[in-house]
Write an enzyme that holds these catalytic residues in place. Structure first.
Site, PDB file in Angstrom:
ATOM      1  N   PRO A 119       0.818  -1.213   0.000  1.00  0.00           N
ATOM      2  CA  PRO A 119       0.000   0.000   0.000  1.00  0.00           C
ATOM      3  C   PRO A 119       0.852   1.263   0.000  1.00  0.00           C
ATOM      4  CG  PRO A 119       0.129  -0.920   2.209  1.00  0.00           C
ATOM      5  CD  PRO A 119       0.826  -1.900   1.302  1.00  0.00           C
ATOM      6  N   GLY A 120       0.456   2.212  -0.794  1.00  0.00           N
ATOM      7  CA  GLY A 120       1.100   3.524  -0.789  1.00  0.00           C
ATOM      8  C   GLY A 120       0.069   4.567  -0.398  1.00  0.00           C
ATOM      9  N   ARG A 121      -0.897   4.764  -1.319  1.00  0.00           N
ATOM     10  CA  ARG A 121      -1.934   5.771  -1.124  1.00  0.00           C
ATOM     11  C   ARG A 121      -2.667   5.615   0.212  1.00  0.00           C
ATOM     12  NH1 ARG A 121      -4.497   8.160  -5.570  1.00  0.00           N
ATOM     13  NH2 ARG A 121      -3.849   6.415  -6.868  1.00  0.00           N
ATOM     14  N   ARG A 155      -2.486  16.253  -9.743  1.00  0.00           N
ATOM     15  CA  ARG A 155      -3.427  15.155  -9.958  1.00  0.00           C
ATOM     16  C   ARG A 155      -4.729  15.559 -10.641  1.00  0.00           C
ATOM     17  NH1 ARG A 155      -5.425  12.236  -6.619  1.00  0.00           N
ATOM     18  NH2 ARG A 155      -5.186  10.264  -7.720  1.00  0.00           N
ATOM     19  N   TYR A 169      -5.310  13.589 -13.955  1.00  0.00           N
ATOM     20  CA  TYR A 169      -6.351  12.552 -13.902  1.00  0.00           C
ATOM     21  C   TYR A 169      -7.759  13.109 -13.653  1.00  0.00           C
ATOM     22  CZ  TYR A 169      -2.015  10.314 -12.199  1.00  0.00           C
ATOM     23  OH  TYR A 169      -0.714   9.915 -12.008  1.00  0.00           O
ATOM     24  N   CYS A 218       1.723  29.084 -15.698  1.00  0.00           N
ATOM     25  CA  CYS A 218       1.339  29.762 -16.918  1.00  0.00           C
ATOM     26  C   CYS A 218       0.638  28.807 -17.865  1.00  0.00           C
ATOM     27  CB  CYS A 218       2.619  30.309 -17.539  1.00  0.00           C
ATOM     28  SG  CYS A 218       2.293  31.758 -18.459  1.00  0.00           S
ATOM     29  N   GLU A 219      -0.422  28.153 -17.405  1.00  0.00           N
ATOM     30  CA  GLU A 219      -1.255  27.362 -18.316  1.00  0.00           C
ATOM     31  C   GLU A 219      -2.618  27.120 -17.697  1.00  0.00           C
ATOM     32  OE1 GLU A 219       1.590  23.945 -18.635  1.00  0.00           O
ATOM     33  OE2 GLU A 219      -0.291  22.830 -18.494  1.00  0.00           O
ATOM     34  N   TYR A 229       1.076  10.923  -3.793  1.00  0.00           N
ATOM     35  CA  TYR A 229       1.263  11.354  -5.179  1.00  0.00           C
ATOM     36  C   TYR A 229       1.053  12.858  -5.368  1.00  0.00           C
ATOM     37  CZ  TYR A 229       0.889   6.304  -5.589  1.00  0.00           C
ATOM     38  OH  TYR A 229       1.071   4.941  -5.405  1.00  0.00           O
TER      39      TYR A 229
HETATM   40  N1  LLP Z   1       3.163  -1.421  -5.952  1.00  0.00           N
HETATM   41  C1  LLP Z   1       3.404  -1.126  -7.235  1.00  0.00           C
HETATM   42  C2  LLP Z   1       4.214  -2.046  -8.032  1.00  0.00           C
HETATM   43  C3  LLP Z   1       2.874   0.046  -7.806  1.00  0.00           C
HETATM   44  O1  LLP Z   1       3.111   0.318  -9.074  1.00  0.00           O
HETATM   45  C4  LLP Z   1       2.101   0.923  -6.998  1.00  0.00           C
HETATM   46  C5  LLP Z   1       1.567   2.158  -7.548  1.00  0.00           C
HETATM   47  C6  LLP Z   1       1.899   0.587  -5.655  1.00  0.00           C
HETATM   48  C7  LLP Z   1       2.437  -0.597  -5.161  1.00  0.00           C
HETATM   49  C8  LLP Z   1       1.126   1.453  -4.708  1.00  0.00           C
HETATM   50  O2  LLP Z   1      -0.213   1.554  -5.073  1.00  0.00           O
HETATM   51  P1  LLP Z   1      -1.230   2.388  -4.130  1.00  0.00           P
HETATM   52  O3  LLP Z   1      -1.459   1.584  -2.885  1.00  0.00           O
HETATM   53  O4  LLP Z   1      -0.606   3.682  -3.840  1.00  0.00           O
HETATM   54  O5  LLP Z   1      -2.453   2.518  -4.960  1.00  0.00           O
HETATM   55  N2  LLP Z   1       0.257   8.708  -9.614  1.00  0.00           N
HETATM   56  C9  LLP Z   1      -0.999   8.002  -9.555  1.00  0.00           C
HETATM   57  C10 LLP Z   1      -0.850   6.662  -8.906  1.00  0.00           C
HETATM   58  C11 LLP Z   1       0.161   5.780  -9.584  1.00  0.00           C
HETATM   59  C12 LLP Z   1       0.318   4.450  -8.886  1.00  0.00           C
HETATM   60  C13 LLP Z   1       1.541   3.763  -9.353  1.00  0.00           C
HETATM   61  N3  LLP Z   1       1.808   2.519  -8.732  1.00  0.00           N
HETATM   62  C14 LLP Z   1      -2.016   8.865  -8.821  1.00  0.00           C
HETATM   63  O6  LLP Z   1      -1.678   9.985  -8.419  1.00  0.00           O
HETATM   64  O7  LLP Z   1      -3.167   8.464  -8.650  1.00  0.00           O
END
Ligand code: LLP
Length: 431
Positions: free
Chosen positions: A291-293, A330, A334, A361-362, A390
């Site tokens: 998990p990241g987000r 973002r 997106y 400037c956009e 992100y």
């Molecule tokens: N593992 C891998 C291999 C990944 O590519 C990613 C995210 C994660 C884990 C973490 O995923 P999460 O739990 O954060 O959903 N920039 C985009 C999101 C790109 C995600 C890329 N990979 C945004 O702002 O929504």
């Protein structure tokens, strides 16, 4: 308020972790990202506890640093018992500089250069997630040169198409990531990896996408991956020890988004995995999640100072802020939605509908459109919630705008997590 750590004080100001947002800006400047440490810890614990309770022995959650990567965050992540997933040499360098236990770090990326691989081996990074055959050959050679046997997972594409934005959907067969199961290439790669002397193949990885609200795609991915684990065992007699199912659980940015019960999802996933293992006659591998987000997104609020407020007669109103796509791209990328509050008038009715615009400037430099906030005036502080994931990690210096400071709040105390960029920083690489 969207989150329990946000409130309003007697002055009608927004408070974050009990601290007045306006006072924070007075002390640290604007724009300012305010990260609530206790909330990061709470999010980590949800994963750590659920993984321990519902997934096979040896399972572990890894924090995906691409969401937000800076040294101070890694000590929090480590102390909560999570590992880390990194995706670039810069992230390898950061996690190592933070003193993180490198055996718990997993190195991703669809194009690791030989230099990246050498750096990671020099830093004693635990495990590579190899994307393809070319990369395996390089890892094997560089491991040999260093006299080690390198732990490796293979990144595979299970052919899952989750319901999320196309740009953040990654598990399909036609993808720049990984090696496909469907085409037979994954099986060939396993055979190849098992024959490499300096590679210690531990298992497989997949990641289907990000900001996913349903639990089914994760269970579907587990089904396909475990079936593959069983096929590998039948073909080569090789027992997979680790299965990494990636990240991707969605986060509630606005009231209309659902609130995911992560623990319940992991429980369901665990039951699914147990049933699959029994059906396929395999020993359950340790499961890694990335998990990241869902670890950092809802821990951070960005505070901006409102500048010009402009109503175009017969059209709409623009509220300009002293940041924008340079610290949060973002919406531009997106069309992502955010909850926005006038922190100076957090107790007032949000009845002024506007477009919140950045200072680049956009025209596409917006934080959002049709946003309702309490009557904005030049000098008010605007809070954008859920900016922990992100945002800073995708920030840029477009138009030579400095990146904001990140301040960490914990139990009423504050400390700087990332200092504000200066003009000197902007020109430091210019010759
Ligand atoms: N593992 C891998 C291999 C990944 O590519 C990613 C995210 C994660 C884990 C973490 O995923 P999460 O739990 O954060 O959903 N920039 C985009 C999101 C790109 C995600 C890329 N990979 C945004 O702002 O929504």
């Amino acid at each position: 308020m969207l989150y329990s750590n946000l409130s309003t004080n007697e002055q009608g100001h927004l408070t974050i972790g009990g601290l007045d947002a306006l006072e924070l800006v007075k002390e640290y400047g604007s724009p300012l990202m305010v990260l609530d440490e206790n909330r990061v810890r709470e999010n980590c614990r949800i994963y750590v506890n659920a993984v321990k309770e519902y997934l096979p022995k040896g399972s572990m959650p890894l924090y995906a640093g691409k969401a937000f990567c800076f040294k101070g965050l890694y000590s929090i992540i480590d102390s909560e018992g999570m590992g880390a997933d990194v995706v670039s040499p810069g992230e390898v360098y950061t996690v190592s500089a933070a003193g993180f236990p490198m055996q718990n770090v997993y190195f991703h990326g669809n194009n690791k250069t030989d230099e990246d691989i050498a750096l990671a081996i020099e830093k004693k990074l635990g495990c590579f997630v190899a994307d393809n055959r070319d990369e395996l050959i390089s890892i094997d050679r560089i491991a040999r040169e260093n006299g080690i046997k390198q732990r490796v997972l293979l990144r595979l594409t299970p052919g899952i198409d989750p319901h999320t934005h196309a740009k953040i959907s990654t598990g399909k067969v036609d993808s720049k990531f990984g090696t496909a199961i469907e085409t037979g290439q994954a099986m060939e790669l396993v055979e190849f990896a098992l024959g490499l002397e300096n590679i210690n193949l531990e298992g497989f990885h997949c990641h289907i996408g990000s900001q996913i609200f349903e639990s089914d795609p994760f269970c579907d991915a587990a089904d396909i991956m475990l079936k593959f684990v069983a096929d590998v065992k039948a073909k080569f007699g090789y027992e997979v020890k680790v299965l990494n199912l990636g990240g991707g659980y969605g986060v509630r940015y606005v009231e209309s988004h659902p609130q995911i019960d992560i623990a319940a999802n992991i429980k369901k996933l665990g039951e699914h995995i147990a049933a699959d293992c029994e059906k396929f006659g395999i020993v359950a591998p340790a499961i890694l999640l990335e998990p990241g987000r869902s670890i950092v997104a809802d821990t951070c609020t960005t505070l901006y100072k409102i500048g010009n407020v402009k109503t175009i007669t017969g059209y709409k109103s623009y509220v300009s802020i002293d940041g924008g796509m340079t610290d949060n791209p973002r919406y531009a990328l997106y069309g992502s939605e955010y909850t926005v509050i006038n922190a100076t008038k957090a107790d007032k009715t949000a009845d002024f509908v506007c477009t919140v615009a950045g200072r680049c400037c956009e025209s596409g430099d917006l934080i959002g459109e049709d946003i309702a906030i309490a009557s904005p005036e030049r000098g008010d502080i605007l809070a954008v919630l859920t900016t922990g994931a992100y945002n800073y990690s995708m920030a840029s210096n477009y138009n030579r705008i400095c990146r904001p400071a990140v301040v960490i709040v914990k139990d009423g105390e504050t400390r700087v997590g990332i200092r504000r960029e200066t003009f000197e920083d902007l020109i430091k690489c210019d010759m």
